[in-house]
Design an enzyme around this catalytic site. Structure first.
Site, PDB file in Angstrom:
ATOM      1  N   SER A 129      18.134 -23.873  11.234  1.00 22.72           N
ATOM      2  CA  SER A 129      18.347 -25.013  10.341  1.00 22.72           C
ATOM      3  C   SER A 129      19.837 -25.289  10.251  1.00 22.72           C
ATOM      4  CB  SER A 129      17.807 -24.694   8.955  1.00 22.72           C
ATOM      5  OG  SER A 129      18.448 -25.528   8.008  1.00 22.72           O
ATOM      6  N   HIS A 163      16.383 -27.628  13.740  1.00 25.50           N
ATOM      7  CA  HIS A 163      15.724 -28.070  12.506  1.00 25.50           C
ATOM      8  C   HIS A 163      16.734 -28.853  11.665  1.00 25.50           C
ATOM      9  CE1 HIS A 163      12.669 -27.624   9.281  1.00 25.50           C
ATOM     10  NE2 HIS A 163      13.703 -27.460   8.458  1.00 25.50           N
ATOM     11  N   ASP A 200      17.480 -30.829   8.244  1.00 17.88           N
ATOM     12  CA  ASP A 200      17.017 -30.993   6.869  1.00 17.88           C
ATOM     13  C   ASP A 200      17.577 -32.279   6.277  1.00 17.88           C
ATOM     14  OD1 ASP A 200      15.382 -28.619   6.244  1.00 17.88           O
ATOM     15  OD2 ASP A 200      17.201 -27.559   6.868  1.00 17.88           O
ATOM     16  N   MET A 215      17.735 -34.714   3.174  1.00 25.12           N
ATOM     17  CA  MET A 215      17.497 -34.724   1.716  1.00 25.12           C
ATOM     18  C   MET A 215      18.083 -36.005   1.122  1.00 25.12           C
ATOM     19  SD  MET A 215      18.445 -30.814   0.740  1.00 25.12           S
ATOM     20  CE  MET A 215      17.977 -29.431   1.793  1.00 25.12           C
ATOM     21  N   HIS A 245      12.927 -32.481   9.159  1.00 23.85           N
ATOM     22  CA  HIS A 245      12.183 -32.123   7.946  1.00 23.85           C
ATOM     23  C   HIS A 245      12.646 -33.063   6.839  1.00 23.85           C
ATOM     24  CE1 HIS A 245      11.599 -28.814   4.612  1.00 23.85           C
ATOM     25  NE2 HIS A 245      10.781 -29.845   4.471  1.00 23.85           N
ATOM     26  N   MET A 290      12.868 -34.278   3.388  1.00 26.60           N
ATOM     27  CA  MET A 290      12.668 -33.979   1.972  1.00 26.60           C
ATOM     28  C   MET A 290      13.111 -35.218   1.213  1.00 26.60           C
ATOM     29  SD  MET A 290      13.992 -30.077   2.142  1.00 26.60           S
ATOM     30  CE  MET A 290      14.769 -30.382   3.717  1.00 26.60           C
ATOM     31  N   MET A 344       6.473 -24.118   3.272  1.00 22.51           N
ATOM     32  CA  MET A 344       7.757 -23.858   2.615  1.00 22.51           C
ATOM     33  C   MET A 344       7.670 -22.518   1.886  1.00 22.51           C
ATOM     34  SD  MET A 344       9.916 -26.156   3.356  1.00 22.51           S
ATOM     35  CE  MET A 344      11.217 -25.603   2.247  1.00 22.51           C
ATOM     36  N   ASP A 400       9.589 -21.934   6.587  1.00 22.89           N
ATOM     37  CA  ASP A 400      10.954 -22.370   6.301  1.00 22.89           C
ATOM     38  C   ASP A 400      11.378 -21.893   4.917  1.00 22.89           C
ATOM     39  OD1 ASP A 400      13.330 -23.780   6.058  1.00 22.89           O
ATOM     40  OD2 ASP A 400      12.404 -25.772   6.107  1.00 22.89           O
TER      41      ASP A 400
HETATM   42  C1  DX5 Z   1      15.416 -25.754   2.392  1.00 17.33           C
HETATM   43  C2  DX5 Z   1      15.424 -26.212   3.822  1.00 17.33           C
HETATM   44  C3  DX5 Z   1      15.575 -25.120   4.792  1.00 17.33           C
HETATM   45  C4  DX5 Z   1      16.843 -24.318   4.634  1.00 17.33           C
HETATM   46  C5  DX5 Z   1      16.467 -22.900   4.873  1.00 17.33           C
HETATM   47  O1  DX5 Z   1      15.094 -26.801   1.564  1.00 17.33           O
HETATM   48  O2  DX5 Z   1      14.213 -26.887   4.145  1.00 17.33           O
HETATM   49  O3  DX5 Z   1      15.409 -25.553   6.140  1.00 17.33           O
HETATM   50  O4  DX5 Z   1      17.873 -24.659   5.483  1.00 17.33           O
HETATM   51  O5  DX5 Z   1      17.576 -22.127   4.627  1.00 17.33           O
HETATM   52  P1  DX5 Z   1      17.513 -20.529   4.596  1.00 17.33           P
HETATM   53  O6  DX5 Z   1      17.061 -20.096   5.960  1.00 17.33           O
HETATM   54  O7  DX5 Z   1      18.914 -20.155   4.300  1.00 17.33           O
HETATM   55  O8  DX5 Z   1      16.534 -20.166   3.528  1.00 17.33           O
HETATM   56 ZN    ZN Z   2      13.780 -27.319   6.336  1.00 21.44          ZN
END
Ligand code: DX5
Ligand code: ZN
Length: 216
Positions: free
Chosen positions: A8, A33, A35, A37, A66, A68, A137, A175
């Site tokens: 990620s 990956h 993320d 947001m 991903h 969010m 998750m 994840d």
């Molecule tokens: C959290 C993200 C993850 C995050 C995981 O909301 O979806 O992808 O980067 O981070 P670690 O591996 O540090 O838990």
């Molecule tokens: Zn993620």
């Protein structure tokens, strides 16, 4: 079965994202990956399609986005144009999950659904045939570096079993809080893809971990 590893980029150096992509690619990552947001579904804001598009030419890695974000259906087309390969939307973020998944497929992409820790996998009962991936998750979404929530282990097993019994080709991605200590149980439960952010980018042996995960 060997797991795929999807680092990620959330824990990468955001001022050098294209170098970070190269670094994980050279070290055996299977997917990147991303993320996304929006400051609404989760409090943080990260990157959008403009940044993703600018990164696309810098890597051959499969881009696993991903989302969010609330009402993800409003953004699917833009992310498709930006060059991602798979769009995962949060089950809790749309009132029209079936429609949003069909839209992702129409755009020619692979489709995934992410389930927050409290969301049951039975939520997927009628959309399994539309899925290429289920993202379990294992932390509450919004930030890297949180501790793995062990209560989700039975959900991983349930998804793996459901996929086998329905004879489907769907990945089970996990994840949040994935590291050397938590990965063995996650793999035993049936995960096929491990996402890891802080364990890969914030530790001195993080790049070796990409290979080590595959040997578990
Ligand atoms: C959290 C993200 C993850 C995050 C995981 O909301 O979806 O992808 O980067 O981070 P670690 O591996 O540090 O838990
Ligand atoms: Zn993620």
């Amino acid at each position: 079965m060997t797991v795929k590893v999807a680092p990620s980029l959330l824990s990468a150096d955001f001022s050098r994202l294209s170098d970070e992509l190269k670094r994980i690619e050279e070290n055996g990552a299977d997917w990147a990956h991303l993320d996304i947001m929006d400051g609404h579904f989760v409090p943080s804001i990260t990157i959008g399609p403009v940044v993703v598009k600018s990164l696309r030419p810098h890597t051959k890695l499969f881009m696993d986005a991903h989302l969010m974000v609330s009402e993800p259906e409003k953004h699917l087309e833009e992310f498709a144009k930006a060059g991602v390969n798979l769009l995962t939307i949060q089950a809790e973020a749309t009132e029209h999950l079936d429609r949003a998944l069909r839209k992702i497929k129409e755009l020619g992409l692979k489709a995934g659904v992410a389930l927050n820790p409290a969301t049951p996998a039975s939520f997927l009962e009628y959309v399994w045939p539309l899925l290429d991936l289920v993202l379990v998750m294992s932390v509450n979404p919004g930030a890297g570096g949180q501790a793995f929530i062990p209560e989700v282990l039975p959900k991983i097993s349930y998804c793996a079993k459901e996929i086998r019994s329905r004879n489907l080709d769907v990945e089970v991605e996990v994840d949040g809080g994935v590291n050397r200590e938590t990965a063995p149980a996650i793999i035993r439960a049936g995960a096929s893809i491990l996402v890891a952010g802080s364990a890969i980018f914030n530790s001195s042996d993080g790049m070796e971990l990409i290979h080590d995960f595959k040997r578990l």
